[in-house]
Write a protein that holds these residues in place. Structure first.
Motif, PDB file in Angstrom:
ATOM      1  N   PRO A   1      -9.393   0.216 -27.450  1.00  0.00           N
ATOM      2  CA  PRO A   1      -9.251   0.081 -25.997  1.00  0.00           C
ATOM      3  C   PRO A   1      -8.536  -1.212 -25.621  1.00  0.00           C
ATOM      4  O   PRO A   1      -8.515  -2.188 -26.375  1.00  0.00           O
ATOM      5  CB  PRO A   1     -10.696   0.106 -25.488  1.00  0.00           C
ATOM      6  CG  PRO A   1     -11.477   0.730 -26.583  1.00  0.00           C
ATOM      7  CD  PRO A   1     -10.803   0.362 -27.858  1.00  0.00           C
ATOM      8  N   ILE A   2      -7.949  -1.210 -24.416  1.00  0.00           N
ATOM      9  CA  ILE A   2      -7.232  -2.377 -23.892  1.00  0.00           C
ATOM     10  C   ILE A   2      -7.900  -2.777 -22.587  1.00  0.00           C
ATOM     11  O   ILE A   2      -8.196  -1.942 -21.731  1.00  0.00           O
ATOM     12  CB  ILE A   2      -5.751  -2.044 -23.667  1.00  0.00           C
ATOM     13  CG1 ILE A   2      -5.084  -1.724 -25.001  1.00  0.00           C
ATOM     14  CG2 ILE A   2      -5.035  -3.198 -22.988  1.00  0.00           C
ATOM     15  CD1 ILE A   2      -3.640  -1.321 -24.870  1.00  0.00           C
ATOM     16  N   LEU A   3      -8.109  -4.111 -22.437  1.00  0.00           N
ATOM     17  CA  LEU A   3      -8.686  -4.642 -21.204  1.00  0.00           C
ATOM     18  C   LEU A   3      -7.569  -5.017 -20.246  1.00  0.00           C
ATOM     19  O   LEU A   3      -6.517  -5.548 -20.656  1.00  0.00           O
ATOM     20  CB  LEU A   3      -9.536  -5.875 -21.512  1.00  0.00           C
ATOM     21  CG  LEU A   3     -10.821  -5.638 -22.318  1.00  0.00           C
ATOM     22  CD1 LEU A   3     -11.465  -6.975 -22.659  1.00  0.00           C
ATOM     23  CD2 LEU A   3     -11.787  -4.769 -21.555  1.00  0.00           C
ATOM     24  N   HIS A   4      -7.793  -4.759 -18.955  1.00  0.00           N
ATOM     25  CA  HIS A   4      -6.794  -5.159 -17.965  1.00  0.00           C
ATOM     26  C   HIS A   4      -6.791  -6.662 -17.791  1.00  0.00           C
ATOM     27  O   HIS A   4      -5.735  -7.287 -17.671  1.00  0.00           O
ATOM     28  CB  HIS A   4      -7.073  -4.455 -16.628  1.00  0.00           C
ATOM     29  CG  HIS A   4      -6.071  -4.790 -15.575  1.00  0.00           C
ATOM     30  ND1 HIS A   4      -6.197  -5.872 -14.723  1.00  0.00           N
ATOM     31  CD2 HIS A   4      -4.890  -4.196 -15.245  1.00  0.00           C
ATOM     32  CE1 HIS A   4      -5.162  -5.925 -13.914  1.00  0.00           C
ATOM     33  NE2 HIS A   4      -4.345  -4.895 -14.203  1.00  0.00           N
ATOM     34  N   GLY A   5      -7.977  -7.249 -17.736  1.00  0.00           N
ATOM     35  CA  GLY A   5      -8.091  -8.702 -17.708  1.00  0.00           C
ATOM     36  C   GLY A   5      -8.275  -9.288 -16.337  1.00  0.00           C
ATOM     37  O   GLY A   5      -8.915 -10.343 -16.196  1.00  0.00           O
ATOM     38  N   GLU A   6      -7.736  -8.695 -15.303  1.00  0.00           N
ATOM     39  CA  GLU A   6      -7.828  -9.276 -13.951  1.00  0.00           C
ATOM     40  C   GLU A   6      -7.665  -8.166 -12.923  1.00  0.00           C
ATOM     41  O   GLU A   6      -6.613  -7.995 -12.314  1.00  0.00           O
ATOM     42  CB  GLU A   6      -6.748 -10.348 -13.760  1.00  0.00           C
ATOM     43  CG  GLU A   6      -6.963 -11.191 -12.508  1.00  0.00           C
ATOM     44  CD  GLU A   6      -5.914 -12.280 -12.382  1.00  0.00           C
ATOM     45  OE1 GLU A   6      -5.969 -13.037 -11.399  1.00  0.00           O
ATOM     46  OE2 GLU A   6      -5.029 -12.367 -13.252  1.00  0.00           O
ATOM     47  N   LEU A   7      -8.725  -7.388 -12.714  1.00  0.00           N
ATOM     48  CA  LEU A   7      -8.670  -6.215 -11.831  1.00  0.00           C
ATOM     49  C   LEU A   7      -9.160  -6.610 -10.450  1.00  0.00           C
ATOM     50  O   LEU A   7     -10.337  -6.905 -10.238  1.00  0.00           O
ATOM     51  CB  LEU A   7      -9.535  -5.080 -12.398  1.00  0.00           C
ATOM     52  CG  LEU A   7      -9.435  -3.740 -11.669  1.00  0.00           C
ATOM     53  CD1 LEU A   7      -8.008  -3.216 -11.697  1.00  0.00           C
ATOM     54  CD2 LEU A   7     -10.369  -2.725 -12.314  1.00  0.00           C
ATOM     55  N   ASN A   8      -8.235  -6.653  -9.477  1.00  0.00           N
ATOM     56  CA  ASN A   8      -8.565  -6.951  -8.080  1.00  0.00           C
ATOM     57  C   ASN A   8      -7.497  -6.347  -7.189  1.00  0.00           C
ATOM     58  O   ASN A   8      -6.543  -5.719  -7.667  1.00  0.00           O
ATOM     59  CB  ASN A   8      -8.714  -8.460  -7.856  1.00  0.00           C
ATOM     60  CG  ASN A   8      -7.505  -9.227  -8.392  1.00  0.00           C
ATOM     61  OD1 ASN A   8      -6.362  -8.831  -8.162  1.00  0.00           O
ATOM     62  ND2 ASN A   8      -7.757 -10.295  -9.135  1.00  0.00           N
ATOM     63  N   LEU A   9      -7.629  -6.543  -5.882  1.00  0.00           N
ATOM     64  CA  LEU A   9      -6.692  -5.947  -4.929  1.00  0.00           C
ATOM     65  C   LEU A   9      -5.271  -6.454  -5.120  1.00  0.00           C
ATOM     66  O   LEU A   9      -4.299  -5.720  -4.925  1.00  0.00           O
ATOM     67  CB  LEU A   9      -7.153  -6.215  -3.500  1.00  0.00           C
ATOM     68  CG  LEU A   9      -8.431  -5.506  -3.031  1.00  0.00           C
ATOM     69  CD1 LEU A   9      -8.777  -5.925  -1.612  1.00  0.00           C
ATOM     70  CD2 LEU A   9      -8.259  -4.000  -3.092  1.00  0.00           C
ATOM     71  N   SER A  10      -5.120  -7.726  -5.512  1.00  0.00           N
ATOM     72  CA  SER A  10      -3.773  -8.274  -5.656  1.00  0.00           C
ATOM     73  C   SER A  10      -3.050  -7.733  -6.863  1.00  0.00           C
ATOM     74  O   SER A  10      -1.819  -7.852  -6.958  1.00  0.00           O
ATOM     75  CB  SER A  10      -3.853  -9.813  -5.746  1.00  0.00           C
ATOM     76  OG  SER A  10      -4.589 -10.191  -6.907  1.00  0.00           O
ATOM     77  N   ASN A  11      -3.746  -7.122  -7.806  1.00  0.00           N
ATOM     78  CA  ASN A  11      -3.113  -6.561  -8.997  1.00  0.00           C
ATOM     79  C   ASN A  11      -2.970  -5.045  -8.919  1.00  0.00           C
ATOM     80  O   ASN A  11      -2.667  -4.406  -9.918  1.00  0.00           O
ATOM     81  CB  ASN A  11      -3.904  -6.933 -10.250  1.00  0.00           C
ATOM     82  CG  ASN A  11      -3.713  -8.392 -10.613  1.00  0.00           C
ATOM     83  OD1 ASN A  11      -2.628  -8.945 -10.438  1.00  0.00           O
ATOM     84  ND2 ASN A  11      -4.772  -9.036 -11.092  1.00  0.00           N
ATOM     85  N   VAL A  12      -3.207  -4.456  -7.751  1.00  0.00           N
ATOM     86  CA  VAL A  12      -2.900  -3.053  -7.488  1.00  0.00           C
ATOM     87  C   VAL A  12      -1.654  -3.045  -6.611  1.00  0.00           C
ATOM     88  O   VAL A  12      -1.700  -3.405  -5.437  1.00  0.00           O
ATOM     89  CB  VAL A  12      -4.069  -2.328  -6.797  1.00  0.00           C
ATOM     90  CG1 VAL A  12      -3.705  -0.872  -6.536  1.00  0.00           C
ATOM     91  CG2 VAL A  12      -5.333  -2.411  -7.646  1.00  0.00           C
TER      92      VAL A  12
END
Length: 849
Positions: A625-636
């Motif tokens: 598996p791969i982690l996104h690392g920084e999941l928030n509104l600014s990264n969508v």
């Protein structure tokens, strides 16, 4: 008209079924013995030949009378219901007789049965018409077939003569009497029958010839009426006895009063039938004598004599004797008629009594049957109740025994478990400590192994390139290395960003990251500078770029290249920026285009579903598996068609499964922010309180329009399950993807039903707004992100452009581009409905332009 019906199948001609088998038609009546004799003669006649029999049944019973236990009675004296039953019994008897005829032929000759239904025409005419209709070439006729009591003007002999004269020339007629063949003879206007030896069997008798000439002169209307051949029983006279039909219903013993009278009438019927039989025997004997001595009723036979006077005197004497005999016969017939009339009156009275008795007995029987049925129902109910109680008792006993055994077993296990509990707890603590230490060592070993592998690969590539580039010293080092992504020089990046000019800056989302807009190779790109990349060594930076270049998904931003000198990443340009600009008002730029746009509720559900697909692709990546690392509104990030994609800058391989659950928590927070357009540490608790108090509508973002509350509640429940780390139910990324996809499907169905338009809406603009070139997302290929021309449905249920999905499958992929799950098959189905909608949308767009 005559009606012919077959019991087995219809017959249309003498040679219909098989031209090689000759059909012999056997005409029989209701007399079983006479019919068997006729069939037996025919079998002997054509033995050894290839033939088949058609047994033709002629119903010669009279419809004016019925057979009852009291003898023959007029049909009019019986009610319709009983007459119908009697006729059914008669027909059943006829069917049984025909079955016996066919059974007699079985094993001897092939046979079938054909019925000639009763009609108003005389029987002899029916038979002639039957011969012509069915083209009968051979007909065997039993003499009893044409003998009937209702035929008053012709005898059986004259009927046979009629059939013989009027039959077609192609038909050969055989007449059977008593199982023997007889022949018709006609000499000097005299008709008679002879057997094979020439002996006269019977002579035609035309009754009524003398009576018609002389009977009227000698009829005495004053003759005294007497009973022919006997008297009625003592105390009974059918004409005199009058039965009172108005018997009170309350008199239950009235039948005993009339029983002797009914019995007397029955005995009289028996004696009358014997007298009739004796009379018929005498008539036959008289006819035989008359035939033998030439004294038939045809008339006086004239004899040639030389003496005319003597002949005249003898004729007068003979005539006087015949007149006396005729008067005697007329008197006897008159008495018979009177006796018959009196008997008919008595029969009607007796029938009335019997009908009344039958009705009374039927009422009593019905009453008893009803009582028996009630008692039977009670008995059955009692039996069922007893059976149910017995079954319950047995079940209770069985459960009680099971509970006793279980209690004993549990007591034993509890004692042994208590003794082993402390020992197991001690072993478990040691095992946990050992496991923690082993996992730490394994993580360290994995890190070292990955680093070693990257160094080995780098050395291999460097040595291989060095050996082939001795004659190309002018080529830069960046071009010598052959990586799966494109490397750009610092000059390329500086030129594309106008030396990182401020007017080329897209936004500053945090202190460590800068985004710039630029153009490389005549294509708009986004260039990201990230301080976390600056701290990496060249080898680690290239290893990270290799990882990012291998990741392709419609809802992940595609990395196009990198610059190792400046430690920056080049990716595709996203026109509409991040999701944060649309939702959090405190971070919105008043001068930006997004100030006039709002994301409606159905668009928010779609964006969350697309972001979840991208996240699920990372979490299900193989082999690790791969982690996104920084999941928030600014990264969508949203592209020009408002399709959501996740950034890939912080991607890293996952070595700890617990971090996947942590990213689900971050995703749940993003869902709550999309639902409410709020932020802060207390957002989760605020939504929980609103859900418990059924006040969720109070915290929904009003810019999203009127949320369907059932969908809003489901959206919030999924988000709260994601942020509930200590929940009792283990939550996985696959499970979240399935639930959000189902929520998206419901929203699309509701939108299609109510006629809403999906996508960005605001200030009167809809997704089809021509000013901004928006396209319905369902028209876009998930791989190419372009309007599809030939959409096809794959095994994952999504529609793709045919060329794009074929290229995806042809390159060795067996997983879905959208879900990263393995495809059940690689078959593609044309989506004609979607293709028609796209074509209509394109036509409308061209017309509006």
């Amino acid at each position: 008209m005559n009606t012919f019906s077959g019991m087995n199948h219809s017959v249309s001609g003498s040679q219909t079924m098989n031209n090689q088998v000759e059909k012999i038609y056997i005409a029989v009546g209701n007399d079983l013995n006479e019919g068997i004799g006729t069939l037996e003669w025919a079998i002997k006649k054509w033995s050894g030949q290839t033939i088949s029999f058609v047994i033709v049944h002629v119903d010669n019973t009279s419809r004016d009378f019925v057979n009852t236990p009291f003898g023959k009675l007029p049909a009019s004296s019986v009610n319709e219901e009983k007459l119908k039953i009697i006729r059914m019994l008669e027909q059943d008897k006829i069917d049984k007789t025909l079955f016996k005829f066919k059974a007699f032929c079985n094993g001897k000759v092939k046979s079938e049965v054909l019925k000639i239904e009763k009609s108003e025409e005389p029987i002899h005419k029916e038979i002639v018409e039957f011969i012509s209709t069915h083209q009968v070439t051979k007909l065997v006729l039993g003499i009893t077939v044409v003998k009937t009591s209702s035929w008053k003007t012709k005898t059986a002999i004259s009927a046979s003569f009629y059939i013989h004269r009027h039959k077609p020339s192609f038909c050969e007629l055989f007449i059977i009497c008593g199982g023997k063949l007889v022949f018709l003879r006609e000499e000097n206007d005299e008709k008679h029958m002879e057997d094979e030896r020439g002996v006269m069997v019977a002579k035609m008798r035309e009754t009524g010839s003398l009576i018609s000439r002389f009977g009227k002169m000698f009829i005495d209307n004053s003759t005294k009426h007497e009973t022919q051949g006997g008297v009625y029983p003592r105390g009974f006279s059918p004409a005199r006895e009058v039965i009172d039909t108005e018997i009170p219903v309350s008199s239950r013993d009235w039948w005993e009063d009339y029983a002797p009278q009914v019995d007397s009438y029955f005995q009289w019927l028996l004696s009358s039938s014997k007298l009739v039989e004796e009379e018929e025997d005498e008539d036959e004997e008289e006819e035989y004598r008359a035939t033998r001595y030439g004294l038939s009723e045809e008339g006086i036979v004239e004899h040639d004599s030389h003496d005319q006077i003597t002949e005249s005197l003898n004729g007068i004497e003979i005539l006087k004797a015949k007149i006396q005999e005729a008067q005697k016969i007329i008197e006897e017939k008159r008495k018979e008629v009177e006796s018959y009339v009196e008997g008919q009156i008595g029969a009607q009275n007796i029938i009335s009594l019997c009908n009344r008795r039958v009705e009374e007995l039927e009422a009593r029987i019905k009453e008893e049957v009803d009582k028996n049925q009630v008692e039977k129902n009670k008995l059955e109910a009692a039996r069922e109740n007893i059976y149910e109680i017995s079954s319950d008792i047995e079940q209770i006993k069985s459960r009680l025994n099971s509970l006793i055994e279980l209690q004993s077993e549990l007591t034993t296990k509890l004692q042994s478990s208590s003794l082993a509990k402390s020992h197991v707890e001690a072993q478990l603590e040691n095992a946990i400590a050992a496991k923690t230490e082993i996992e730490r060592e394994m993580d360290e070993l994995r890190r070292q192994r990955e680093l070693l592998h990257r160094r080995i690969e780098f050395c291999k590539k460097r040595d291989a390139i060095a050996a082939t580039t001795k004659s190309s010293s002018s080529v830069s080092e960046s071009d010598e290395l052959n990586y799966s992504y494109r490397e750009f020089t610092a000059e390329d990046i500086i030129s594309a960003t106008a030396n990182f000019s401020e007017h080329m800056r897209l936004k500053k989302r945090c202190e460590q990251t800068n985004y710039y807009r630029g153009r490389l190779n005549h294509m708009g790109v986004a260039i990201e500078l990230h301080d976390s990349l600056t701290s990496l060594s060249e080898e680690d930076f290239r290893a990270k770029m290799e990882l990012l270049s291998q990741i392709h998904h419609p809802h992940l931003i595609q990395m196009m290249g990198a610059c190792p000198e400046l430690r920056c990443i080049v990716s595709q340009y996203m026109n509409n920026g991040c999701l944060q600009n649309f939702l959090l008002s405190t971070q919105r730029n008043p001068s930006s285009y997004s100030r006039n746009q709002s994301l409606y509720w159905h668009t928010r559900i779609r964006i969350i579903a697309e972001a979840c697909m991208g996240l699920g692709f990372l979490h299900l990546f193989e082999p690790r598996p791969i982690l996104h690392g920084e999941l928030n509104l600014s990264n969508v990030i949203l592209d020009r068609n408002m399709v959501a994609k996740l950034t890939v800058t912080q991607l890293s391989q996952c070595f700890d499964e617990s971090k996947l659950r942590s990213e689900l928590y971050d995703f749940g927070v993003v869902m709550l922010q999309v639902l409410t357009s709020r932020e802060g540490d207390g957002l989760v608790e605020e939504v929980k309180r609103a859900m418990e108090g059924e006040a969720l509508h109070g915290i929904l973002d009003p810019m999203a329009g009127d949320w369907p509350m059932d969908l809003a509640m489901e959206f919030a429940r999924i988000a709260l399950r994601c942020v509930d780390i200590n929940g009792s139910v283990e939550l996985t990324t696959c499970r979240v993807m399935e639930e959000i996809e189902e929520l998206r499907r419901k929203a699309e169905e509701l939108i299609a039903k109510e006629g809403f338009e999906m996508g960005v809406e605001g200030s009167g603009h809809r997704e089809k707004d021509q000013e901004h070139g928006d396209v319905p997302y369902i028209f876009l290929c998930p791989i190419l992100q372009e309007v599809m021309k030939n959409p096809h449905v794959a095994a994952d249920g999504f529609s793709y452009e045919l060329g794009a999905i074929e290229e995806w499958l042809g390159s060795g992929h067996d997983t879905s581009p959208m879900t990263n799950l393995r495809l059940e098959h690689k078959l593609l189905t044309p989506n004609q409905t979607l293709r028609s909608l796209i074509q209509e949308w394109l036509n409308n767009r061209a017309t509006s332009s």
